[in-house]
Each structure stands twice: as C-alpha cells, then as structure tokens.
Design a protein around this motif. Sequence first.
Motif, short mmCIF file in Angstrom:
data_model
loop_
_atom_site.label_atom_id
_atom_site.label_comp_id
_atom_site.label_asym_id
_atom_site.label_seq_id
_atom_site.Cartn_x
_atom_site.Cartn_y
_atom_site.Cartn_z
N LYS A 4 49.23 76.25 76.32
CA LYS A 4 49.44 74.84 76.00
C LYS A 4 48.11 74.29 75.52
CE LYS A 4 51.32 70.59 77.83
NZ LYS A 4 51.97 69.96 78.97
N VAL A 5 48.15 73.54 74.43
CA VAL A 5 46.93 73.01 73.82
C VAL A 5 47.05 71.50 73.71
CG1 VAL A 5 45.48 73.04 71.76
CG2 VAL A 5 46.64 75.13 72.49
N LYS A 6 45.99 70.81 74.15
CA LYS A 6 45.88 69.37 73.93
C LYS A 6 44.69 69.15 73.01
CE LYS A 6 48.36 67.54 77.77
NZ LYS A 6 48.46 66.44 78.71
N ILE A 7 44.91 68.31 72.01
CA ILE A 7 43.91 68.08 70.98
C ILE A 7 43.44 66.63 71.05
CG2 ILE A 7 43.48 68.13 68.50
CD1 ILE A 7 45.75 70.22 68.35
N TYR A 8 42.15 66.44 71.00
CA TYR A 8 41.56 65.11 71.11
C TYR A 8 40.86 64.74 69.80
CZ TYR A 8 42.32 65.77 76.09
OH TYR A 8 42.89 65.99 77.30
N GLY A 9 40.75 63.45 69.55
CA GLY A 9 40.08 62.97 68.34
C GLY A 9 41.01 62.98 67.14
N THR A 10 40.43 62.87 65.98
CA THR A 10 41.22 62.79 64.76
C THR A 10 41.90 64.11 64.39
OG1 THR A 10 39.27 63.23 63.40
CG2 THR A 10 39.82 60.91 63.81
N LEU A 11 41.52 65.20 65.05
CA LEU A 11 42.18 66.49 64.77
C LEU A 11 43.68 66.42 65.03
CD1 LEU A 11 39.74 69.10 66.35
CD2 LEU A 11 40.25 68.77 63.93
N SER A 12 44.10 65.62 65.98
CA SER A 12 45.52 65.54 66.31
C SER A 12 46.36 65.01 65.15
CB SER A 12 45.74 64.69 67.56
OG SER A 12 45.34 63.36 67.32
N PRO A 16 51.81 66.65 62.53
CA PRO A 16 52.83 65.59 62.50
C PRO A 16 53.68 65.61 63.76
CG PRO A 16 52.77 66.77 60.41
CD PRO A 16 51.89 67.52 61.36
N GLY A 17 53.87 64.43 64.34
CA GLY A 17 54.69 64.32 65.54
C GLY A 17 53.99 64.72 66.82
N TYR A 18 52.69 65.02 66.74
CA TYR A 18 51.95 65.44 67.93
C TYR A 18 51.96 64.32 68.97
CZ TYR A 18 48.12 66.72 71.02
OH TYR A 18 47.37 67.02 72.13
N LEU A 38 42.88 81.38 68.38
CA LEU A 38 43.64 80.16 68.60
C LEU A 38 43.35 79.15 67.51
CD1 LEU A 38 45.44 78.25 70.29
CD2 LEU A 38 43.38 77.66 71.59
N LEU A 39 42.08 78.94 67.20
CA LEU A 39 41.72 77.99 66.14
C LEU A 39 42.27 78.43 64.79
CD1 LEU A 39 38.04 77.12 67.13
CD2 LEU A 39 40.13 75.80 67.57
N ALA A 40 42.25 79.72 64.52
CA ALA A 40 42.81 80.23 63.26
C ALA A 40 44.30 79.95 63.20
CB ALA A 40 42.53 81.72 63.12
N ARG A 41 45.00 80.17 64.31
CA ARG A 41 46.45 79.92 64.36
C ARG A 41 46.75 78.45 64.10
NH1 ARG A 41 51.02 83.16 64.90
NH2 ARG A 41 49.72 84.51 66.14
N LEU A 42 45.89 77.56 64.60
CA LEU A 42 46.07 76.12 64.41
C LEU A 42 45.49 75.62 63.09
CD1 LEU A 42 45.23 74.92 68.03
CD2 LEU A 42 47.49 75.00 66.95
N ARG A 43 44.83 76.52 62.36
CA ARG A 43 44.16 76.18 61.09
C ARG A 43 43.10 75.10 61.28
NH1 ARG A 43 49.71 76.41 57.86
NH2 ARG A 43 49.86 78.67 57.73
N ILE A 44 42.32 75.26 62.34
CA ILE A 44 41.20 74.38 62.62
C ILE A 44 39.93 75.19 62.39
CG2 ILE A 44 39.98 73.05 64.38
CD1 ILE A 44 42.69 72.57 65.75
N LEU A 45 39.05 74.67 61.57
CA LEU A 45 37.81 75.38 61.25
C LEU A 45 36.80 75.26 62.39
CD1 LEU A 45 37.36 74.19 57.56
CD2 LEU A 45 38.35 76.35 58.36
N GLU A 46 36.12 76.35 62.66
CA GLU A 46 35.07 76.34 63.69
C GLU A 46 33.97 75.35 63.34
OE1 GLU A 46 33.55 80.27 64.65
OE2 GLU A 46 35.42 81.12 63.89
N SER A 47 33.75 75.13 62.06
CA SER A 47 32.66 74.27 61.60
C SER A 47 32.94 72.78 61.80
CB SER A 47 32.39 74.54 60.12
OG SER A 47 33.54 74.22 59.35
N GLY A 49 32.87 71.05 64.41
CA GLY A 49 32.17 70.48 65.56
C GLY A 49 33.09 70.32 66.74
N LEU A 50 33.50 71.42 67.34
CA LEU A 50 34.49 71.39 68.40
C LEU A 50 33.91 71.81 69.74
CD1 LEU A 50 37.20 73.42 66.49
CD2 LEU A 50 37.08 70.95 66.69
N VAL A 51 34.55 71.32 70.78
CA VAL A 51 34.30 71.80 72.13
C VAL A 51 35.66 72.26 72.65
CG1 VAL A 51 33.58 71.18 74.46
CG2 VAL A 51 32.40 70.20 72.49
N VAL A 52 35.73 73.49 73.13
CA VAL A 52 36.99 74.04 73.64
C VAL A 52 36.81 74.29 75.13
CG1 VAL A 52 38.67 75.89 73.42
CG2 VAL A 52 37.45 75.09 71.39
N VAL A 53 37.75 73.74 75.91
CA VAL A 53 37.65 73.79 77.37
C VAL A 53 38.91 74.39 77.95
CG1 VAL A 53 37.36 72.40 79.46
CG2 VAL A 53 36.21 71.71 77.35
#
Length: 80
Positions: A4-12, A16-18, A38-47, A49-53
Amino acid sequence: MKVKVKIYGTLSQRFPGYQHSAGLEVELPDGAATVKNLLARLRILESQGLVVVMEDRLLKMDDEIQNGVLVNILQTVYGG
C-alpha cells in the motif's frame, strides 16, 4: 506481492482519483520489490526529490520492500 502506498505533496496529482485515505495498492514482482522498482512502477522519477518511508524507516533506492507494508512517498519542499 502487494504494498500500500500513500503519496504526499503534488505527486498525488499524477494519479487521477487518488484518495489519500485509501492510498494506492501496487503490485510488484516477487524478488524485485525495491524502492527503485516501486518508483518505476509508479512512473515517479528518483530525481524528483523524494523521501520514501516504510515502518518509520527512511529507505534508500536499493532497499527491499516487504509484502503488505505501507510505504509513504513524500516530496521534499524547497523554497524560502
């Protein structure tokens, strides 16, 4: 395996529909459950500026993610 993934900030806004209360359920192949995958699956670039917890622990890109856990992806804030 599923996480389960929760996304914070403008990434969400990229999902659509998040709904933050529900988060996203993401399926990852067994043996390939790393933060990087996980980031690749979500199509979120490592660059971006992310923090993953996971379970109150900051993760690095090669850290493994366990089945069924909650992963929080936070976008760092810049400015002054």
